[in-house]
Design an enzyme around this catalytic site. Structure first.
Site, mmCIF file in Angstrom:
data_model
loop_
_atom_site.group_PDB
_atom_site.id
_atom_site.type_symbol
_atom_site.label_atom_id
_atom_site.label_comp_id
_atom_site.label_asym_id
_atom_site.label_seq_id
_atom_site.Cartn_x
_atom_site.Cartn_y
_atom_site.Cartn_z
ATOM 1 N N PHE A 29 0.839 -1.195 0.000
ATOM 2 C CA PHE A 29 0.000 0.000 0.000
ATOM 3 C C PHE A 29 0.875 1.246 0.000
ATOM 4 C CE2 PHE A 29 -2.488 3.213 2.473
ATOM 5 C CZ PHE A 29 -3.485 3.419 1.533
ATOM 6 N N GLY A 30 0.594 2.150 -0.936
ATOM 7 C CA GLY A 30 1.268 3.439 -0.996
ATOM 8 C C GLY A 30 0.303 4.558 -0.680
ATOM 9 N N TYR A 31 0.724 5.502 0.145
ATOM 10 C CA TYR A 31 -0.129 6.621 0.553
ATOM 11 C C TYR A 31 0.597 7.959 0.443
ATOM 12 C CZ TYR A 31 2.646 5.853 4.718
ATOM 13 O OH TYR A 31 3.702 5.675 5.572
ATOM 14 N N GLY A 32 1.848 7.941 0.016
ATOM 15 C CA GLY A 32 2.651 9.155 -0.182
ATOM 16 C C GLY A 32 3.235 9.125 -1.578
ATOM 17 N N SER A 33 4.542 9.278 -1.683
ATOM 18 C CA SER A 33 5.182 9.363 -2.997
ATOM 19 C C SER A 33 5.044 8.085 -3.817
ATOM 20 C CB SER A 33 6.660 9.729 -2.855
ATOM 21 O OG SER A 33 7.349 8.748 -2.112
ATOM 22 N N GLU A 105 12.211 2.493 1.909
ATOM 23 C CA GLU A 105 11.319 2.850 3.012
ATOM 24 C C GLU A 105 11.902 2.546 4.395
ATOM 25 O OE1 GLU A 105 8.648 4.611 2.353
ATOM 26 O OE2 GLU A 105 8.895 4.387 0.201
#
Length: 196
Positions: A29-33, A105
């Site tokens: 899951f990605g929520y930023g860049s 990350e």
């Protein structure tokens, strides 16, 4: 295609979350860049949300969006019972992509991994487990909450090798607005009087 070739550290992480590096894919899951610049190959991307977390600009960036003298602020997730965070789930089948993410990350970013359920925006699709990265207050780049004016000043004044910190925030806003109204409506900050 299996995910052989993963780093031993990452396989341990998957096992600790009861996610096997086999069969052939892992959802992240990605929520930023990651939403606009994943930087790795993926076989599928779905827009949707996770529950129990809120996006906050509490993690420092001393490389990509700031320096040690002027750290930038980038997104992390904080646990909130009523929280909802929209973003992208990426299906990864290439071990090099997972090792890249772990380096980006965890090693560089100071994040750790968690597993939660992802609900695709398309209500006909079932929820499924995703791995996500989030920062905690015990990592050296943690900045934590701050009054909105201070946070804005810090974002406006920081720049790293990926560019100005403000560009990071604007890219995230653009991503949210390009989706649908349900994503754009995600609350950007705590209620008045709270820290962001």
């Amino acid at each position: 295609m299996g995910l052989s070739g993963l780093s031993a550290e990452f396989v341990d992480c998957l096992s600790s979350h009861e996610l096997s590096p086999e069969p052939a894919r892992v959802w992240v899951f990605g929520y930023g860049s990651l939403c606009w610049r994943p930087g790795f190959p993926y076989s599928e991307r779905r827009i949707g949300h996770v529950e129990g977390y809120m996006r906050r600009f509490w993690q420092g960036s001393v490389t990509h969006r700031g320096t040690r003298d002027k750290p930038g602020r980038v997104a992390t997730l904080v646990e909130r019972t009523q929280g909802v965070t929209w973003g992208c789930a990426f299906c990864i089948t290439d071990p090099a992509a997972i090792n890249y993410l772990h380096s980006r990350e965890v090693s560089l970013g100071g994040y750790e991994t968690r597993v939660t359920r992802f609900q695709p925006r398309d209500g006909r699709q079932r929820a499924f487990p995703v791995m996500l990265y989030l920062a905690t207050d015990d990592n050296p780049q943690w900045l934590g909450p701050a009054p909105l004016a201070q946070l804005a000043e810090q974002v406006a004044g920081a720049r790293g090798w990926k560019g100005p910190n403000a560009d990071y925030v604007l890219q995230l806003v653009r991503f949210m607005k390009r989706r649908d109204g349900s994503i754009a409506a995600e609350p950007a900050a705590e209620p008045p009087g709270r820290r962001c």
